[in-house]
Design an enzyme around this catalytic site. Structure first.
Site, PDB file in Angstrom:
ATOM      1  N   ARG A  52       0.928  -1.333  -0.079  1.00 56.05           N
ATOM      2  CA  ARG A  52      -0.034   0.127  -0.089  1.00 56.05           C
ATOM      3  C   ARG A  52       0.882   1.200   0.079  1.00 56.05           C
ATOM      4  O   ARG A  52       1.613   1.479   0.914  1.00 56.05           O
ATOM      5  CB  ARG A  52      -0.883   0.092   1.146  1.00 56.05           C
ATOM      6  CG  ARG A  52      -1.883   1.316   1.238  1.00 56.05           C
ATOM      7  CD  ARG A  52      -3.117   1.123   2.244  1.00 56.05           C
ATOM      8  NE  ARG A  52      -2.821   1.163   3.662  1.00 56.05           N
ATOM      9  CZ  ARG A  52      -3.395   1.186   4.504  1.00 56.05           C
ATOM     10  NH1 ARG A  52      -4.895   1.430   4.072  1.00 56.05           N
ATOM     11  NH2 ARG A  52      -3.154   1.179   5.788  1.00 56.05           N
ATOM     12  N   ASP A 109      -3.419   2.757  14.148  1.00 56.66           N
ATOM     13  CA  ASP A 109      -2.794   3.507  12.990  1.00 56.66           C
ATOM     14  C   ASP A 109      -3.263   4.845  12.725  1.00 56.66           C
ATOM     15  O   ASP A 109      -4.033   5.422  13.685  1.00 56.66           O
ATOM     16  CB  ASP A 109      -2.554   2.901  11.734  1.00 56.66           C
ATOM     17  CG  ASP A 109      -4.129   2.836  11.378  1.00 56.66           C
ATOM     18  OD1 ASP A 109      -5.108   3.418  11.475  1.00 56.66           O
ATOM     19  OD2 ASP A 109      -4.253   1.886   9.938  1.00 56.66           O
TER      20      ASP A 109
END
Length: 544
Positions: free
Chosen positions: A179, A459
């Site tokens: 990603r 996150d």
């Protein structure tokens, strides 16, 4: 900044000389192996071809947000009705991506890369985005670790214990997906013709340059996750860039496969269109639900009737989130793509069996909901959750996926996707947002983007929800906690002042040295008259 130059050759008239216009300011161990002259020229070419279109897409985002701020609402596009009504399907999926029932995600440090590839999950999403603080050292170390993993040579020795980590044989590893950062993020350490390169093109382009041929030879792509898209035009821009990369690297057309995270509110109204724009290479869509909640908050920052309750009450049972999940499944399966579920962020609670079992019960319920609804796979943040998630999907999904579950019972209209949620704001919920945002931000500023907080692996998405909720609550008129306390800046000030006393040992706290800076930053962001688009944009200016 100093220009990085290759061996000089006489340029043809009108042609740039090697290294011309390329400025590299970052310095990190081993970067010469990654940022070779040829790699830099490859990145410079990507920038020059696609940067104008990227800036146009970002300008379109700003215009769209201005429409929402003026009271407008998102909806399905009239100009793309024919795409939604068409009978088209995406290209067939490669064998390596047919079964994705459990995926693990995490940052790109060597230990994580080895553990994730060895974890028993079907897929490992190596994350340069929300779980990696994009310090130059982190980015270069991540690229080096992934290149070594693709080559099969990656090893790691823990500096404190000396324990050694090595990869299992290739056939026993999870499938690697990468990603990159989203379109909105720059990479400030590499400037092309005076402008910073797109962080996403830097991450994806550099990985593809070094590893695409080796992965293609193994029938493993390369494969990517694409984050933070808001429109079909942004998806088309990625498709154009990927087509160019395939040509430059002499890959088979369509061999680069992608999965798109539906983690912005505007994107949920364009899922058919996003699939169509990427139809020769898309493998599926993913419910990036925490970022999706953040995007809902940000989209409706000026809508007083769309204020959400505290973070813990905004679960997938809320009507707008359930509608989003079910529409994603229906859309993907109609088009022959996978519909991936969301993240289980729990980590083992050692020493408290009852608390650990309660946490696992939440994971079981969430994964059972996903597989029953028709999702083709799910995400976990910790290897300990893989057996539990795998068992639930194995029991309820004996086939590699559930594309045969068409969910024709789902009838979602635009209003279903924007319904306000009902709930409360408690003192614990308010103070919890303050604490989580400050603690995550402190760790991020200190170089860590994946942070354990209250037995959850957090996150950037969680911090974004927390600070956006705080801003929205504090700027809304006449808002009260469930005990009648006004939600105002005096309440915020008390929470911020009291926060350091909660941590007896700052040295043991991830990012403890940056705690005061994080407190000051949150205070500034919440007092600002306009909500900052992303927390990571001003924070990025503070890291090396």
């Amino acid at each position: 900044m100093s220009a990085v130059m290759t061996q000089w050759q006489e340029p043809r008239p009108g042609q740039r000389g090697p290294g011309e216009g390329i400025e590299l300011s970052g310095r990190a161990a081993g970067q010469e192996q990654v940022l070779t002259p040829a790699a830099l020229e490859f990145l410079a070419d990507l920038h020059r071809r696609f940067e104008p279109a990227r800036q146009a897409r970002l300008a379109a985002r700003r215009e769209r947000q201005a429409f929402f701020d003026a009271g407008g609402l998102p909806g399905f596009r009239a100009d793309t009705a024919a795409i939604r009504a068409g009978a088209w399907r995406v290209a067939p999926l490669p064998t390596a991506l047919l079964d994705r029932r459990v995926e693990i995600t995490g940052p790109v440090d060597p230990k994580m890369v080895i553990n994730a590839l060895n974890s028993g999950a079907k897929v490992y999403m190596a994350d340069f985005e929300d779980s990696t603080a994009p310090t130059w050292a982190n980015l270069i170390a991540g690229q080096r670790a992934l290149a070594a993993a693709v080559a099969g040579t990656l090893e790691f020795a823990a500096p404190d214990t000396g324990k050694r980590y090595a990869l299992k044989p290739f056939e026993d590893q999870a499938v690697l997906m990468v990603r990159p950062r989203g379109w909105h993020l720059d990479e400030k350490h590499l400037r092309i013709d005076g402008a910073p390169i797109s962080g996403g093109l830097f991450d994806l382009g550099l990985f593809a340059f070094h590893n695409a041929a080796a992965l293609a030879a193994k029938d493993r792509g390369p494969y990517f996750y694409l984050p933070k898209l808001q429109s079909m035009e942004e998806a088309q821009l990625w498709n154009d860039a990927l087509e160019h990369i395939e040509r430059e690297l002499e890959l088979e057309p369509g061999s680069i496969k992608v999965t798109v995270l539906i983690e912005t509110l505007p994107a949920v109204f364009e899922m058919d269109e996003i699939l169509h724009a990427l139809r020769t290479r898309i493998a599926g869509l993913n419910c990036g639900r925490w970022d999706y909640v953040f995007s809902y908050l940000k989209t409706f920052r000026a809508h007083r009737d769309k204020i959400l309750p505290e973070r813990g009450q905004v679960t997938m049972t809320q009507p707008f989130l359930r509608a989003y999940s079910e529409l994603l499944i229906q859309t993907c399966h109609k088009r022959g793509a996978h519909a991936m579920g969301g993240m289980a962020a729990q980590i083992p609670i050692n020493g408290d069996e009852a608390a650990n079992e309660a946490a696992l019960a939440k994971v079981r319920a969430d994964k059972l909901r996903e597989v029953t609804a028709g999702h083709d796979g799910t995400w976990v943040a910790h290897p300990a959750l893989i057996p539990l998630a795998m068992r639930i999907f194995d029991e309820r999904m004996p086939t590699p996926h559930q594309q045969h579950v068409l969910r024709e019972d789902v009838l979602i209209i635009a209003e279903d996707l924007i319904k306000p949620s009902f709930g409360t704001i408690t003192r614990a919920g308010f103070e919890g947002n303050v604490e989580v945002c400050v603690r995550y931000l402190a760790a991020w500023l200190d170089g860590s983007g994946c942070v354990p907080i209250h037995w959850l692996m957090e996150d950037a998405a969680t911090a974004e929800i927390a600070r956006t909720q705080l801003w929205q609550w504090l700027h809304a008129p006449s808002l009260f906690l469930d005990d009648g306390t006004p939600v105002d800046f005096a309440l915020l000030e008390r929470a911020l002042i009291g926060l350091p006393s909660k941590f007896a040992d700052r040295a043991a706290l991830p990012g403890g040295a940056k705690l005061d800076e994080a407190i000051a930053m949150l205070d500034e962001l919440t007092h600002a008259p306009t909500l900052a688009e992303f927390l990571t944009l001003p924070a990025y200016e503070r890291i090396d």
